[in-house]
Design a protein around this motif. Sequence first.
Motif, short mmCIF file in Angstrom:
data_model
loop_
_atom_site.label_atom_id
_atom_site.label_comp_id
_atom_site.label_asym_id
_atom_site.label_seq_id
_atom_site.Cartn_x
_atom_site.Cartn_y
_atom_site.Cartn_z
N GLY A 6 -7.05 -3.76 -2.21
CA GLY A 6 -6.81 -4.29 -0.88
C GLY A 6 -6.59 -3.21 0.17
O GLY A 6 -6.83 -3.42 1.36
N VAL A 7 -6.14 -2.02 -0.27
CA VAL A 7 -5.85 -0.95 0.67
C VAL A 7 -7.11 -0.47 1.40
O VAL A 7 -7.02 0.15 2.47
N TRP A 8 -8.30 -0.77 0.85
CA TRP A 8 -9.53 -0.35 1.52
C TRP A 8 -9.69 -1.00 2.88
O TRP A 8 -10.37 -0.46 3.76
N TRP A 9 -9.10 -2.18 3.10
CA TRP A 9 -9.17 -2.80 4.43
C TRP A 9 -8.49 -1.91 5.47
O TRP A 9 -8.85 -1.96 6.65
N SER A 10 -7.52 -1.12 5.03
CA SER A 10 -6.82 -0.23 5.96
C SER A 10 -7.69 0.93 6.41
O SER A 10 -7.29 1.68 7.30
N MET A 11 -8.85 1.11 5.79
CA MET A 11 -9.80 2.10 6.25
C MET A 11 -10.82 1.47 7.20
O MET A 11 -11.26 2.10 8.17
N VAL A 12 -11.18 0.22 6.95
CA VAL A 12 -12.17 -0.46 7.80
C VAL A 12 -11.61 -0.65 9.21
O VAL A 12 -12.32 -0.43 10.20
N PHE A 13 -10.36 -1.02 9.31
CA PHE A 13 -9.75 -1.27 10.63
C PHE A 13 -9.82 -0.06 11.55
O PHE A 13 -10.26 -0.18 12.70
N PRO A 14 -9.40 1.14 11.12
CA PRO A 14 -9.49 2.30 12.02
C PRO A 14 -10.92 2.63 12.46
O PRO A 14 -11.13 3.08 13.59
N LEU A 15 -11.89 2.42 11.58
CA LEU A 15 -13.28 2.69 11.95
C LEU A 15 -13.73 1.78 13.09
O LEU A 15 -14.34 2.22 14.07
N GLY A 16 -13.42 0.48 12.97
CA GLY A 16 -13.76 -0.46 14.04
C GLY A 16 -12.98 -0.17 15.31
O GLY A 16 -13.51 -0.27 16.42
N MET A 17 -11.70 0.21 15.14
CA MET A 17 -10.87 0.49 16.31
C MET A 17 -11.33 1.74 17.04
O MET A 17 -11.29 1.82 18.27
N TYR A 18 -11.81 2.75 16.29
CA TYR A 18 -12.30 3.95 16.95
C TYR A 18 -13.57 3.65 17.74
O TYR A 18 -13.80 4.23 18.81
#
Length: 330
Positions: A256-268
Amino acid sequence: MRPDVFAAVMATGIVSIAAAEHGYTLVSTVLAVLAVTALPVLAAAGVATWRRAPLDLTDPDVTLRLFTFVAACAVLDARLAEIPGALWTLAVLAVVVWMTLVVLTRRALAARCWPELQARARGAWELPSVGTSGLAIVLTELSQFTGWRPLLGVAAVVWGLAIAAYCVMTSLILRRAFLARLDPNGFEPDAWILMGGLAIATLAGDRIHRLSDGWLAEVTRSGAAATWVVATLWLPPLLYFAVRHLGRPRVLRFAGVWWSMVFPLGMYSMASYVVVVETGWAALTTVSLVFCWIAMLSWLLVAAGGLARSAAYLAGRRTAQPGNRVSPRR
């Protein structure tokens, strides 16, 4: 269920917003529907699970990760800002949960010494900053909707608190990283929140700047530019450790921690987009678009991994049921 389970909603919501800004209307709509559906489902599942096995709310690692709920509400609030019912419902939820978590987190952190906090600090500890910047965006949306100017001042104060929280947590995380000699084996996908926390602060500062004037407009404009620059500076080290991390065994196994990588990419992607609008630097349009594509691809990969793991889990449970067991041969 992990306390940061709502990171999936955060990631889906921000990728939906980024897709909408770049003209991918169908993709954006599908992701928005998924995010809106997932939030109450995960909340209900979390309540049911945590009633049977209560979370330890004296553990800062638990309360800090619960800020994903605030951030998820804030992202969806920004996506659905044109719907008054959704705007107010998500805003109230974000404010109430944020205030509760601030009290619980302060108590949990105060009960531990500084060296212990340094030893436990992880990228996910930036989530209070992410949630607080999200709350600033919510208050800005409400100020614009109601026309009540004092809310904009409150949003600016909350935005300042988000940056302060980021600085405190980053000092803890970097201290631990240097003590560990930046061991790549300690890298986790949630380290990308070090960049994402600044990217969402850029978005919050830009939205406050657009509605304000005078000294507040200048401060938020400069602050948004500074947070975007520092977020950009985080990209090289994060990419370096991510590549080295790929050499670890079973590193691509879904978690589940991989979602914490997707969010910053979209936010950037979104942070770069608002900088384009503000400065007119056309080259950043391409940067924003590329990160939008990366975020969408990452979302697909993580979602596929999650579905595959869920299917394997359900299949394992069916096999483990007494009626489905194969009788041993005599």
